[in-house]
Design an enzyme around this catalytic site. Structure first.
Site, short mmCIF file in Angstrom:
data_model
loop_
_atom_site.label_atom_id
_atom_site.label_comp_id
_atom_site.label_asym_id
_atom_site.label_seq_id
_atom_site.Cartn_x
_atom_site.Cartn_y
_atom_site.Cartn_z
N GLY A 170 -34.94 -20.98 17.33
CA GLY A 170 -36.29 -21.66 17.96
C GLY A 170 -37.25 -20.81 17.04
CG PHE A 183 -36.09 -26.97 15.72
CD1 PHE A 183 -35.79 -26.03 16.19
CD2 PHE A 183 -34.85 -27.46 15.72
CE1 PHE A 183 -34.38 -24.97 15.93
CE2 PHE A 183 -33.77 -27.31 15.97
CZ PHE A 183 -33.39 -25.91 16.18
CB SER A 221 -37.10 -20.80 21.99
OG SER A 221 -35.18 -21.03 21.93
CG ASP A 222 -33.82 -26.00 19.55
OD1 ASP A 222 -31.83 -26.23 19.64
OD2 ASP A 222 -34.05 -27.89 18.75
CE1 TYR A 223 -26.41 -22.78 18.18
CE2 TYR A 223 -27.61 -21.67 16.62
CZ TYR A 223 -27.03 -21.48 17.82
OH TYR A 223 -25.85 -21.49 16.98
#
Ligand code: BGC
Length: 764
Positions: free
Chosen positions: A293, A258, A289-291
């Site tokens: 992101g 992030f 990507s992250d959540y």
């Protein structure tokens, strides 16, 4: 010339690399796969290609899958590449069926999940796993996790988390392997092997995902999601090695972090995701990507959703987790010529290739097998392994007068809010774990020693602090104040202690105080728990403090006042049985810390492999102008690598077979280790090296090897480490990986502090 190169590199680092574009296509070595993917892509619309880059979360509760908004329809339209948070063969079958029946091109979905330290059989939290220093056990935990997850319909785990962290304020330290890049790399690699096996064709292999790339653990002030600003030389030597090691071990996917890295958040950082990850390291899989992101880049201040989506995919983020920024805006960016079709094609190809290699096109239901789910999940064998692994992760911090192990028929007072507690045993990020299946310390002790006489008292609420309580209850902790007042609880506990020979007091954090978004600015035991401990000390009864926590705590008072302290972290489904194994001497503890325990918050960040400074403090004098505090020691409470055993070991001074080392050859550093105590046991013999003079400053010591050995009482063993030039390499100011001729110190010992030393020379 060299100077220009390094300037260019530095500029690239500072700006996040070149602009949009310039990604190299994956070089596939499988012509059959190429033909298949080419043909498929030739039939795909732009929307369908972008759909492959979309990863929505599809929630799950006890009554079955709850589809987040519109996911069903999107699957039907071919606008979803994979989902996460859906598991069980029934739930997975339902969604996969939709994808391969209703969608035009019938492309199967990926099913991801946070299988972080076990799926249904929960192992100790990752920080605890790392304190076992046992790569076979760690790999085994990942293997069992993958077997259970794949039997439950999953084919992709968001693990291993290999973020180095030197800051226990950061709650996510619990999810990684602590502060050492070498050890962290070995652990990351072991987990990748455990998850993926040697072939993705295997039905019980799942994709690993190395996260969070990169430098997430260096968040300023230990506050989650915060900025990272770091020199390239520190990145390369101290923070990047575990990601690289896990990728070198074959990890097929990478999750972006992030955080902002030197001005460009990782999700949009072309230097990070393309120049470094793909071009320098040769990574061939796909990047997720992250959540949210991608959409969070708007709040970072990089632009609107369309801008940040275009920038992310061009930087090298292939799949968009939850934001739907790709889905909503990439076509528009393409139409407006803000990105080229090649960028979308490349990301889409990477995801399709992965699905092909996993055999999903051949059998979309490969991981959907109700029978496997029935027999392979939470089996007695898995629980048995979890118990062994949990015991191996515990660290004995103090054991005055050999208070531990307990006598089998002792009369003990079992006290504390975590003593008869199941809910917290499985720790944070135990996503599919069921705490009702976990064993409490009370049950574990009763199972193990029926003759033990136990008087129980809760002694304190787990958390009384209203501010913390509000935060954690809002996130599902469900901690309610006892009907008795805090003073009454303490009185009960004191009474119980007085009736017993010894008090076993189980204290620490609530599980939900660790993991994501749980940064803390005070790491003392919570005040109500400290008050309890102080009252118990007044009784004069010997106390064993059993700790459960997600990160190092500041235990200065406890260390001074409590004779025995056992760190058990959050040990998983079998926590209580494993703790009983250790308390009763069924298993002799051998865990060693992988993160330094500070004396106080002001020392943070505190880590063993620090630099010297020009005015190092020798630890004893009262000199003023040296690098020290006037109100605290520089030294940690418990150093990296530290942990006791019920037995004792002597380690002889290190001996070298030569003091001159040349490239291509090696030298041997040897010690004789003897079990000098009364129990059989394991010792982790640790090798550290210091490059005394370099072209750049080097750490005072760095872990370069270790051996976990088992010695029966009275037994001795010679432990030999081979040292070669490759082990002495580091990234210099031009970021070249070199070993520089000169003198080196070798240290061998039972932790990073208690070592003996010898010196050798690396010649040209
Ligand atoms: C976390 C990741 C996790 C992801 C999916 C994020 O909030 O940072 O570690 O894998 O959620 O659950």
């Amino acid at each position: 010339m060299k100077r220009i190169n390094s300037l260019l590199l530095l500029t690239a680092l500072l700006t996040g690399g070149s602009a949009i574009g310039q990604q190299k296509a994956a070089v596939s070595k499988d012509p059959k796969m190429d033909a298949f993917v080419n043909e498929l892509m030739s039939r795909m619309t732009i929307e369908e290609k972008i759909g492959q880059l979309n990863l929505p979360a599809v929630g799950f509760d006890v009554t079955g899958p709850i589809l987040s908004e519109g996911v069903d329809e999107k699957i039907d339209q071919g606008l979803v590449g994979g989902v996460f948070n859906t598991f069980t063969p029934q739930a997975v079958r339902k969604l996969q069926q939709r994808a391969v029946t209703n969608s035009r091109l019938k492309i199967p979905l990926l099913f991801g999940y946070d299988v972080v330290h076990g799926h249904k059989t929960i192992f100790p939290i990752p920080l605890a796993l790392s304190t076992s220093w046992d790569m076979d056990l760690i790999e085994k935990s990942a293997r069992i996790a993958a077997r259970e997850a794949s039997a439950d319909g999953l084919n992709w785990t968001f693990s291993p988390m290999v973020d180095i962290s030197r800051d226990p304020r950061w709650g996510r330290m619990s999810e990684g392997s602590g502060e050492d890049p070498y050890l962290g790399g070995l652990i990351g690699a072991a987990m990748v092997k455990g998850y993926q096996t040697n072939s993705l064709a295997n039905r019980d292999a799942i994709l690993a995902c190395v996260k969070h790339f990169a430098l997430y653990g260096a968040a300023e002030a230990g506050r989650d999601y915060n900025t990272t600003d770091m020199s390239p030389i520190r990145m390369y030597n101290e923070y990047l090695p575990p990601y690289k090691a896990a990728i070198d071990a074959g990890a097929e996917t990478v999750m972006v972090s992030f955080n902002d890295i030197n001005g460009v958040p990782a999700t949009a950082n072309h230097w990070l995701l393309t120049d470094l990850l793909r071009n320098q390291w040769g990574f061939k899989g796909f990047v997720v990507s992250d959540y949210t992101g991608v959409s969070e880049l708007v709040a970072h201040g990089l632009g609107d959703l369309q801008t940040v989506s275009a920038r992310s995919v061009s930087a090298g983020t292939d799949m968009d987790m939850v934001s739907e920024g790709f889905l909503k805006t990439l076509k528009k960016s393409l139409d407006e010529k803000k990105i080229g079709i090649d960028v979308i094609d490349l990301a889409c190809r990477r995801i399709l290739e992965m699905k092909y290699r996993m055999g999903l096109f051949a059998d979309p239901f490969k991981y959907v097998d109700e029978k496997r789910a029935e027999t392979e999940i939470l089996s007695a064998a898995n629980r048995n392994d979890a118990r062994k692994i949990a015991a191996a992760s515990m660290v004995l911090l103090k054991n005055e007068n050999q208070l531990l192990p307990l006598r089998k028929n002792a009369k003990i007072a079992l006290i504390g809010p975590l003593a008869d507690n199941q809910r917290d045993m499985i720790g944070n990020w135990s996503a599919a774990g069921d705490w009702k299946k976990a064993v409490s310390v009370m049950t574990g002790l009763k199972n193990m020693a029926p003759d033990l006489k136990i008087v129980y008292a809760k002694g304190a609420n787990l958390v009384d602090d209203p501010h913390i309580l509000k935060q954690i209850n809002a996130n599902g902790a469900e901690i309610h104040a006892d009907s008795k007042s805090p003073d009454e609880l303490i009185l009960d506990a004191v009474k119980a202690a007085k009736e017993a020979e010894i008090a076993v007091v189980v204290l620490g954090e609530s599980a939900i105080m660790g993991g994501e978004a749980t940064s803390r600015t005070n790491l003392d035991l919570l005040p109500n728990q400290q008050k309890l401990l102080k009252a118990l000390k007044e009784t004069g009864k010997p106390i064993v403090l059993v700790l459960m926590n997600s990160r190092p705590l500041t235990l200065t008072w406890e260390d001074e006042n409590i004779p025995a302290i056992l760190e058990t972290w959050f040990a998983g489904t079998e926590a209580g049985n494993a703790i009983a194994d250790v308390l009763m001497g069924n298993y002799n503890p051998a865990g060693k810390l992988t993160a330094t325990f500070p004396r106080n918050m002001g020392q943070i960040p505190l880590y063993y492999n620090h630099k010297s400074t020009g005015r190092p403090y020798n630890g004893v004098s009262n000199e003023k102008f040296v690098s020290r505090y006037i109100d605290s020691s520089n030294d940690p409470l418990y150093p990296f690598g530290y942990g006791l055993s019920y037995t004792t070991f002597s380690i002889s001074p290190v001996k070298l077979n030569r003091t001159d080392l040349q490239k291509g050859r090696n030298l041997e550093a040897a010690v004789e280790v003897k079990n000098t105590g009364k129990y059989d046991g394991h010792e982790v013999v640790q090798l550290y090296i210091q490059d005394i003079y370099g072209s750049v400053t080097r750490p005072v010591k760095e872990l370069k090897g270790f051996q976990k050995i088992f010695l029966k009482k009275g037994e001795s063993k010679k432990v030999i480490f081979k040292i070669d030039e490759e082990m002495l390499r580091f990234y210099n100011s031009e970021l070249k990986h070199v070993a520089e001729p000169g003198d080196f110190n070798v240290f061998i010992g039972s932790n990073s502090r208690d070592v003996s030393q010898a010196t050798f020379k690396l010649s040209n």
